[in-house]
Write a protein that holds these residues in place. Structure first.
Motif, mmCIF file in Angstrom:
data_model
loop_
_atom_site.group_PDB
_atom_site.id
_atom_site.type_symbol
_atom_site.label_atom_id
_atom_site.label_comp_id
_atom_site.label_asym_id
_atom_site.label_seq_id
_atom_site.Cartn_x
_atom_site.Cartn_y
_atom_site.Cartn_z
ATOM 1 N N PRO A 1 -19.145 63.930 -23.718
ATOM 2 C CA PRO A 1 -19.119 62.770 -22.819
ATOM 3 C C PRO A 1 -18.241 63.025 -21.600
ATOM 4 O O PRO A 1 -17.422 63.936 -21.579
ATOM 5 C CB PRO A 1 -18.539 61.656 -23.702
ATOM 6 C CG PRO A 1 -17.750 62.366 -24.749
ATOM 7 C CD PRO A 1 -18.477 63.662 -25.005
ATOM 8 N N ARG A 2 -18.406 62.196 -20.608
ATOM 9 C CA ARG A 2 -17.621 62.297 -19.376
ATOM 10 C C ARG A 2 -16.265 61.630 -19.586
ATOM 11 O O ARG A 2 -16.045 60.475 -19.201
ATOM 12 C CB ARG A 2 -18.368 61.639 -18.224
ATOM 13 C CG ARG A 2 -19.733 62.252 -17.889
ATOM 14 C CD ARG A 2 -20.369 61.459 -16.739
ATOM 15 N NE ARG A 2 -21.649 61.980 -16.308
ATOM 16 C CZ ARG A 2 -22.829 61.570 -16.763
ATOM 17 N NH1 ARG A 2 -22.883 60.642 -17.712
ATOM 18 N NH2 ARG A 2 -23.954 62.089 -16.298
ATOM 19 N N VAL A 3 -15.348 62.352 -20.198
ATOM 20 C CA VAL A 3 -14.007 61.821 -20.434
ATOM 21 C C VAL A 3 -12.985 62.901 -20.115
ATOM 22 O O VAL A 3 -13.296 64.100 -20.113
ATOM 23 C CB VAL A 3 -13.827 61.342 -21.899
ATOM 24 C CG1 VAL A 3 -14.759 60.179 -22.205
ATOM 25 C CG2 VAL A 3 -14.059 62.477 -22.881
ATOM 26 N N ASP A 4 -11.760 62.459 -19.842
ATOM 27 C CA ASP A 4 -10.690 63.383 -19.489
ATOM 28 C C ASP A 4 -10.548 64.495 -20.519
ATOM 29 O O ASP A 4 -10.579 64.244 -21.732
ATOM 30 C CB ASP A 4 -9.360 62.637 -19.370
ATOM 31 C CG ASP A 4 -9.309 61.729 -18.149
ATOM 32 O OD1 ASP A 4 -10.179 61.865 -17.280
ATOM 33 O OD2 ASP A 4 -8.389 60.890 -18.089
ATOM 34 N N GLY A 5 -10.403 65.729 -20.018
ATOM 35 C CA GLY A 5 -10.173 66.875 -20.881
ATOM 36 C C GLY A 5 -11.423 67.612 -21.312
ATOM 37 O O GLY A 5 -11.335 68.756 -21.746
ATOM 38 N N ASN A 6 -12.585 66.981 -21.179
ATOM 39 C CA ASN A 6 -13.826 67.662 -21.514
ATOM 40 C C ASN A 6 -14.252 68.578 -20.371
ATOM 41 O O ASN A 6 -13.902 68.359 -19.212
ATOM 42 C CB ASN A 6 -14.945 66.663 -21.811
ATOM 43 C CG ASN A 6 -14.890 66.168 -23.240
ATOM 44 O OD1 ASN A 6 -14.093 66.644 -24.056
ATOM 45 N ND2 ASN A 6 -15.731 65.197 -23.558
ATOM 46 N N ASN B 1 -14.488 52.557 -13.894
ATOM 47 C CA ASN B 1 -14.496 53.030 -15.291
ATOM 48 C C ASN B 1 -15.281 54.329 -15.486
ATOM 49 O O ASN B 1 -15.681 54.641 -16.608
ATOM 50 C CB ASN B 1 -15.071 51.950 -16.232
ATOM 51 C CG ASN B 1 -14.248 50.683 -16.225
ATOM 52 O OD1 ASN B 1 -13.021 50.732 -16.152
ATOM 53 N ND2 ASN B 1 -14.919 49.539 -16.291
ATOM 54 N N THR B 2 -15.526 55.085 -14.419
ATOM 55 C CA THR B 2 -16.288 56.337 -14.575
ATOM 56 C C THR B 2 -15.501 57.557 -14.113
ATOM 57 O O THR B 2 -15.994 58.678 -14.264
ATOM 58 C CB THR B 2 -17.605 56.286 -13.774
ATOM 59 O OG1 THR B 2 -17.312 56.225 -12.373
ATOM 60 C CG2 THR B 2 -18.461 55.098 -14.187
ATOM 61 N N ARG B 3 -14.303 57.375 -13.542
ATOM 62 C CA ARG B 3 -13.564 58.530 -13.029
ATOM 63 C C ARG B 3 -12.913 59.279 -14.198
ATOM 64 O O ARG B 3 -12.328 58.685 -15.088
ATOM 65 C CB ARG B 3 -12.513 58.095 -12.012
ATOM 66 C CG ARG B 3 -11.788 59.258 -11.353
ATOM 67 C CD ARG B 3 -10.902 58.815 -10.189
ATOM 68 N NE ARG B 3 -11.706 58.510 -9.010
ATOM 69 C CZ ARG B 3 -11.875 57.304 -8.525
ATOM 70 N NH1 ARG B 3 -11.311 56.268 -9.104
ATOM 71 N NH2 ARG B 3 -12.616 57.118 -7.445
ATOM 72 N N TRP B 4 -13.053 60.631 -14.172
ATOM 73 C CA TRP B 4 -12.437 61.440 -15.235
ATOM 74 C C TRP B 4 -12.074 62.812 -14.694
ATOM 75 O O TRP B 4 -12.590 63.244 -13.665
ATOM 76 C CB TRP B 4 -13.369 61.554 -16.446
ATOM 77 C CG TRP B 4 -14.694 62.204 -16.199
ATOM 78 C CD1 TRP B 4 -15.761 61.671 -15.539
ATOM 79 C CD2 TRP B 4 -15.105 63.508 -16.611
ATOM 80 N NE1 TRP B 4 -16.813 62.547 -15.511
ATOM 81 C CE2 TRP B 4 -16.445 63.700 -16.166
ATOM 82 C CE3 TRP B 4 -14.482 64.542 -17.314
ATOM 83 C CZ2 TRP B 4 -17.158 64.875 -16.401
ATOM 84 C CZ3 TRP B 4 -15.199 65.715 -17.563
ATOM 85 C CH2 TRP B 4 -16.513 65.872 -17.107
ATOM 86 N N LEU B 5 -11.147 63.469 -15.398
ATOM 87 C CA LEU B 5 -10.629 64.770 -15.004
ATOM 88 C C LEU B 5 -11.065 65.796 -16.039
ATOM 89 O O LEU B 5 -10.720 65.689 -17.215
ATOM 90 C CB LEU B 5 -9.099 64.728 -14.904
ATOM 91 C CG LEU B 5 -8.410 65.994 -14.370
ATOM 92 C CD1 LEU B 5 -8.735 66.186 -12.890
ATOM 93 C CD2 LEU B 5 -6.901 65.893 -14.580
ATOM 94 N N SER C 1 -11.681 69.680 -17.856
ATOM 95 C CA SER C 1 -10.758 70.707 -18.347
ATOM 96 C C SER C 1 -10.394 71.710 -17.267
ATOM 97 O O SER C 1 -9.440 72.473 -17.426
ATOM 98 C CB SER C 1 -11.374 71.428 -19.553
ATOM 99 O OG SER C 1 -12.581 72.078 -19.180
ATOM 100 N N THR C 2 -11.165 71.724 -16.163
ATOM 101 C CA THR C 2 -10.840 72.624 -15.045
ATOM 102 C C THR C 2 -10.117 71.878 -13.921
ATOM 103 O O THR C 2 -10.071 72.352 -12.790
ATOM 104 C CB THR C 2 -12.126 73.274 -14.489
ATOM 105 O OG1 THR C 2 -13.004 72.245 -14.009
ATOM 106 C CG2 THR C 2 -12.837 74.088 -15.557
ATOM 107 N N ASN C 3 -9.593 70.690 -14.261
ATOM 108 C CA ASN C 3 -8.863 69.864 -13.291
ATOM 109 C C ASN C 3 -9.724 69.456 -12.097
ATOM 110 O O ASN C 3 -9.243 69.360 -10.968
ATOM 111 C CB ASN C 3 -7.600 70.581 -12.800
ATOM 112 C CG ASN C 3 -6.539 70.687 -13.880
ATOM 113 O OD1 ASN C 3 -6.330 69.741 -14.648
ATOM 114 N ND2 ASN C 3 -5.883 71.829 -13.962
#
Length: 240
Positions: free
Chosen positions: A31-36, A212-216, A218-220
């Motif tokens: 999913p589109r979540v931080d760290g993925n 609610n869609t912004r995410w970071l 694993s490559t920053n």
């Protein structure tokens, strides 16, 4: 879109609409979540483009490996007897020094004014090992060309191996207008100003559009769903 009709020679699977395989060449089901890690299917423009057309899958049990050795194409497979005695066998040939060909044993027909264009399969662009064959674009005018298709592939560079495995897609085929009747012209000042204003409005409201869609990843790398939300809204408007 026009109806694309086909006929096959020999034991070949029919063309099918391109399937964005997830998990698979379309990426992992993350999913589109931080760290993925970012995945190809996360990108709406790519996902839309990838599904545009039909694909052919490799029909043979024999795995084919294509390399370049001392400047010449090398085609390696344990070809047995052909399933159909009338089939060209082996179904691959070298084509000049830098290419190789494949007899598709497929005929496609599209309406008057349309043509078929061969394209690299979209999984070529998501393959980190570069094992996916690189199909050369070609425009086929089916109105007066009823012959069985063959296709040309670019030979891999030194150290790279193209691999054909049974059931894997290896080329895409797109129906499009036969004549590239495009005209290029600079925008009139009023139109350019209107589009600039719209772009600034999107930029100014991006936080709300991307809510609610912004995410970071694993490559920053920062991602958000602005384009995706606007695409869905436009599609719902057009269908309504």
């Amino acid at each position: 879109m026009p109806i694309v009709k086909y006929r096959l020679h020999g034991h070949r699977p029919p063309p099918r609409q391109i399937q964005l395989a997830v998990p698979g060449w379309g990426g992992e089901a993350q999913p589109r979540v931080d760290g993925n890690h970012e995945q190809p299917w996360h990108c709406t423009p790519f996902s839309e483009s990838a599904r545009y057309g039909v694909e052919l899958t490799y029909p043979f049990e024999e795995e084919l490996r294509v390399t370049t050795w001392r400047g010449k194409v090398r085609l390696e497979a344990d070809w047995g007897e052909p399933a159909d005695p009338d089939m060209m066998w082996p179904p691959f040939r070298s084509f000049g020094e830098d290419y190789y060909s494949h007899q598709l044993s497929l005929d496609l027909a599209v309406p008057l004014g349309w043509a078929i264009r061969t394209e690299p399969h979209p999984r070529y662009f998501t393959d980190p090992a570069n094992t996916t064959p690189l199909a050369v674009p070609a425009l086929i005018r089916t109105e007066w060309w009823p012959m069985m298709f063959f296709c040309i592939f670019k030979a891999p560079p030194k150290g790279v191996t193209h691999i054909f495995r049974q059931g894997e897609p290896f080329i895409s085929l797109i129906a499009l207008p036969a004549e590239p009747a495009l005209q290029l012209a600079p925008m009139e000042a009023e139109e350019a100003a209107e589009r600039e204003l719209r772009s600034r409005r999107i930029a100014a409201n991006r936080d709300a559009l991307a809510e609610n869609t912004r995410w970071l990843s694993s490559t920053n790398t920062v991602f958000d769903g602005t384009y995706r939300h606007m695409f869905r809204a436009a599609k719902a408007r057009d269908q309504g």
